[in-house]
Design a protein around this motif. Structure first.
Motif, mmCIF file in Angstrom:
data_model
loop_
_atom_site.group_PDB
_atom_site.id
_atom_site.type_symbol
_atom_site.label_atom_id
_atom_site.label_comp_id
_atom_site.label_asym_id
_atom_site.label_seq_id
_atom_site.Cartn_x
_atom_site.Cartn_y
_atom_site.Cartn_z
ATOM 1 N N LEU A 83 31.576 31.270 -0.991
ATOM 2 C CA LEU A 83 30.285 31.274 -0.323
ATOM 3 C C LEU A 83 29.326 30.166 -0.749
ATOM 4 N N THR A 84 28.632 30.332 -1.860
ATOM 5 C CA THR A 84 27.404 29.549 -2.069
ATOM 6 C C THR A 84 27.465 28.499 -3.168
ATOM 7 N N PHE A 85 28.623 28.101 -3.621
ATOM 8 C CA PHE A 85 28.627 27.264 -4.814
ATOM 9 C C PHE A 85 29.238 25.881 -4.624
ATOM 10 N N PHE A 86 29.657 25.517 -3.413
ATOM 11 C CA PHE A 86 30.333 24.238 -3.241
ATOM 12 C C PHE A 86 29.418 23.049 -3.529
ATOM 13 N N HIS A 87 28.108 23.261 -3.434
ATOM 14 C CA HIS A 87 27.199 22.148 -3.694
ATOM 15 C C HIS A 87 27.019 21.903 -5.183
ATOM 16 N N MET A 88 27.563 22.802 -6.014
ATOM 17 C CA MET A 88 27.405 22.657 -7.456
ATOM 18 C C MET A 88 28.491 21.744 -8.003
ATOM 19 N N HIS A 89 28.123 20.960 -8.974
ATOM 20 C CA HIS A 89 29.094 20.069 -9.610
ATOM 21 C C HIS A 89 29.586 20.703 -10.916
ATOM 22 N N GLY A 90 30.728 20.276 -11.342
ATOM 23 C CA GLY A 90 31.261 20.782 -12.602
ATOM 24 C C GLY A 90 32.753 20.908 -12.537
ATOM 25 N N GLY A 91 33.458 20.340 -13.509
ATOM 26 C CA GLY A 91 34.917 20.326 -13.490
ATOM 27 C C GLY A 91 35.524 21.712 -13.525
ATOM 28 N N GLY A 92 34.957 22.608 -14.361
ATOM 29 C CA GLY A 92 35.518 23.944 -14.444
ATOM 30 C C GLY A 92 35.451 24.676 -13.134
ATOM 31 N N ASN A 93 34.347 24.498 -12.420
ATOM 32 C CA ASN A 93 34.170 25.148 -11.129
ATOM 33 C C ASN A 93 35.288 24.773 -10.171
ATOM 34 N N LEU A 107 47.814 34.563 1.379
ATOM 35 C CA LEU A 107 46.491 34.587 2.000
ATOM 36 C C LEU A 107 46.609 34.649 3.524
ATOM 37 N N ARG A 108 45.808 35.539 4.127
ATOM 38 C CA ARG A 108 45.758 35.645 5.588
ATOM 39 C C ARG A 108 44.416 35.193 6.154
ATOM 40 N N THR A 109 43.327 35.445 5.419
ATOM 41 C CA THR A 109 41.987 35.106 5.902
ATOM 42 C C THR A 109 41.258 34.290 4.849
ATOM 43 N N LEU A 110 40.661 33.179 5.272
ATOM 44 C CA LEU A 110 39.921 32.313 4.361
ATOM 45 C C LEU A 110 38.562 31.975 4.966
ATOM 46 N N HIS A 111 37.491 32.258 4.209
ATOM 47 C CA HIS A 111 36.120 31.899 4.587
ATOM 48 C C HIS A 111 35.632 30.820 3.630
ATOM 49 N N VAL A 112 35.049 29.770 4.173
ATOM 50 C CA VAL A 112 34.511 28.692 3.350
ATOM 51 C C VAL A 112 33.068 28.426 3.769
ATOM 52 N N GLY A 113 32.112 28.621 2.840
ATOM 53 C CA GLY A 113 30.716 28.320 3.096
ATOM 54 C C GLY A 113 29.977 29.442 3.791
ATOM 55 N N ASN A 114 28.635 29.280 3.914
ATOM 56 C CA ASN A 114 27.822 30.226 4.671
ATOM 57 C C ASN A 114 26.547 29.546 5.136
ATOM 58 N N SER A 115 25.707 30.290 5.844
ATOM 59 C CA SER A 115 24.542 29.702 6.495
ATOM 60 C C SER A 115 23.357 29.495 5.563
ATOM 61 N N HIS A 118 23.903 25.314 2.724
ATOM 62 C CA HIS A 118 24.639 24.256 3.426
ATOM 63 C C HIS A 118 25.186 23.262 2.395
ATOM 64 N N ALA A 119 26.351 22.722 2.664
ATOM 65 C CA ALA A 119 26.981 21.824 1.702
ATOM 66 C C ALA A 119 27.737 20.728 2.429
ATOM 67 N N SER A 120 28.100 19.700 1.686
ATOM 68 C CA SER A 120 28.914 18.613 2.205
ATOM 69 C C SER A 120 30.323 18.726 1.636
ATOM 70 N N TRP A 121 31.296 18.369 2.451
ATOM 71 C CA TRP A 121 32.684 18.370 2.002
ATOM 72 C C TRP A 121 32.841 17.535 0.743
ATOM 73 N N TYR A 122 32.080 16.460 0.642
ATOM 74 C CA TYR A 122 32.277 15.533 -0.476
ATOM 75 C C TYR A 122 31.508 15.930 -1.733
ATOM 76 N N THR A 123 30.791 17.042 -1.698
ATOM 77 C CA THR A 123 30.248 17.600 -2.944
ATOM 78 C C THR A 123 31.211 18.612 -3.559
ATOM 79 N N ILE A 124 32.257 18.956 -2.811
ATOM 80 C CA ILE A 124 33.284 19.844 -3.345
ATOM 81 C C ILE A 124 34.196 19.025 -4.257
ATOM 82 N N PRO A 125 34.497 19.501 -5.466
ATOM 83 C CA PRO A 125 35.387 18.756 -6.357
ATOM 84 C C PRO A 125 36.703 18.393 -5.679
ATOM 85 N N GLU A 126 37.246 17.239 -6.021
ATOM 86 C CA GLU A 126 38.427 16.713 -5.330
ATOM 87 C C GLU A 126 39.612 17.656 -5.400
ATOM 88 N N ASP A 127 39.842 18.261 -6.570
ATOM 89 C CA ASP A 127 41.000 19.150 -6.674
ATOM 90 C C ASP A 127 40.839 20.367 -5.766
#
Length: 430
Positions: A83-93, A107-115, A118-127
């Motif tokens: 949900l709400t943490f993709f905008h956060m930086h940090g290797g452990g995350n 896995l059958r159902t995957l939810h990414v993000g919420n209203s 808001h976040a950018s794909w490129y703030t998500i750690p590369e791994d």
């Protein structure tokens, strides 16, 4: 004698499993079952760990630690919500999330993000980005929901995915250096139900939809949130799916001005769509006070009648579904309105008679039906039930509301009712 030996000779394991399955949505009861006996442990865990919600890096770390200690639990995960943490930086995350995505192989159902965040794909750690794309391609994945994420690479549409439900809400897309749309083969993706809403630039998505091999040309059901630029997308998708689309569903929300206008795409000539069988018009209606709720319902019923009058091709669709979904606001005045007040207000609207005349006059067949439903709103993004619209109300209360709704709607639409095509229902899980 142990609890396990007490249970073993008296109750067959199949019956124990059935008892646990009946408690699948009661987390406290499942926890008690898991602690009661080894005979109940595994079945309880299949439900306890079937759905994981992660809203912080701490959540990710806790789930990873708990499940790594018992690797068997990874096989039970069917639904993941990040949900709400993709905008956060940090290797452990990033490491914890990518680890969870790699381990949840069923896995059958995957939810990414919420209203909210808001976040950018490129703030998500590369791994994590790599792990997400791998999860998107998982053969077991059937439902993918991506919310309010900017700069999502267009190459996602070139992945081999076979989805029952693909939800794209509030997204923007960007060109990908490794993905050439002009020469791309988009035939590997198949989607049964596409759900879309857009609040920003849609040029790249329109290019994807217009592509000769686009997944949109094969969809069976289209769900449109009438927000932002969705109207511009709607016509493009409808045209792309002319020879596959069977159902169109509109989710209409009130604007800040309380306006409930239907979108321009509803003027489309639906007669050119050979497989279109069902039109669903679902309206979220705010319950803030008796007066405003009455005005909103009046507007909704009047607008529906206007659109059927202006576009006769709508009336040729065999199954028409109209659903009104009262949405209680957190105000003192709204809390004073119970279900019996809502039913009285909805069913005193004089415009029902106008809608009844229009629907009763249409050409019908044995497959024809008109459903007028009352929806019970489920809270924010399915995480909890909200207000008096709670679907958690008891089955007996739902039955009472359903019976009253049926009586009132059939009384308001006697012509359609006598024609034998009017169906009424109360939907407890919107």
């Amino acid at each position: 004698m142990s609890k396990q030996s007490d249970l073993s000779p008296r109750i067959p394991q199949e019956l124990l499993n059935k008892i646990v399955d009946d408690l699948h949505d009661d987390s406290k009861a499942l926890g008690c079952c898991a602690l009661t006996s080894r005979l109940l442990l595994e079945r309880s865990q299949t439900h306890i760990f079937s759905s994981i919600i992660i809203s912080s890096s701490r959540d990710a770390a806790c789930h990873r630690s708990r499940m790594d200690a018992n690797p068997r639990l990874w096989g039970y995960v069917r639904r993941l919500m990040f949900l709400t943490f993709f905008h956060m930086h940090g290797g452990g995350n990033g490491t914890d999330v990518s680890h969870i995505l790699r381990k949840a192989t069923s896995l059958r159902t995957l939810h990414v993000g919420n209203s909210i965040a808001h976040a950018s794909w490129y703030t998500i750690p590369e791994d994590t980005r790599i792990a997400l794309f791998n999860a998107f391609r998982s053969p077991s994945l059937t439902d993918l929901h991506i919310f309010y994420l900017s700069s999502l690479p267009a190459s996602i549409f070139g992945l081999k995915m076979h989805l029952n439900h693909f939800s794209l809400r509030g997204l923007t897309f960007c060109d990908d250096d490794s993905f050439d749309l002009g020469s791309a083969d988009l035939s590997e993706m198949s989607v049964h139900t596409l759900e879309i809403s857009s609040n920003d630039s849609i040029d790249l998505l329109l290019s994807i939809i217009a592509h000769p091999n686009s997944f949109s040309s094969r969809i069976k059901k289209l769900i449109l949130h009438n927000l932002g630029n969705t109207t511009s997308l709607a016509i493009a998708v409808i045209k792309s799916a002319t020879y596959s689309l069977e159902t169109i569903q509109l989710l209409q929300y009130p604007s800040h001005e309380g306006n409930m206008d239907l979108p321009g795409w509803a003027e489309y000539d639906f007669n050119v769509m050979p497989y279109l069988r069902r039109l669903e018009l679902h309206f979220m209606i705010e319950v803030s006070s008796r007066e405003t709720f009455h005005q909103s319902v009046t507007s909704v019923v009047h607008k529906i009648a206007d659109y059927f009058t202006a576009n006769p091709s709508m009336l040729q669709i065999k199954q028409i579904n109209v659903r009104l979904v009262p949405w209680w606001l957190h105000t003192k005045s709204s809390r004073s309105l119970g279900w019996h007040h809502v039913l009285d207000i909805v069913c005193m609207i004089s415009d029902w008679s106008m809608l009844d005349l229009i629907l009763a006059a249409r050409t019908t067949s044995p497959e024809s039906s008109v459903a007028v439903e009352l929806g019970m709103y489920k809270g924010y993004e399915g995480l909890e039930y909200d207000g008096l619209g709670s679907a958690a109300m008891g089955q007996e209360e739902i039955h009472v509301v359903k019976h009253a709704w049926e009586e009132k709607i059939h009384a308001q639409m006697p012509l359609t009712s006598r024609g034998g095509i009017l169906i009424t229902d109360v939907i407890p899980d919107e």
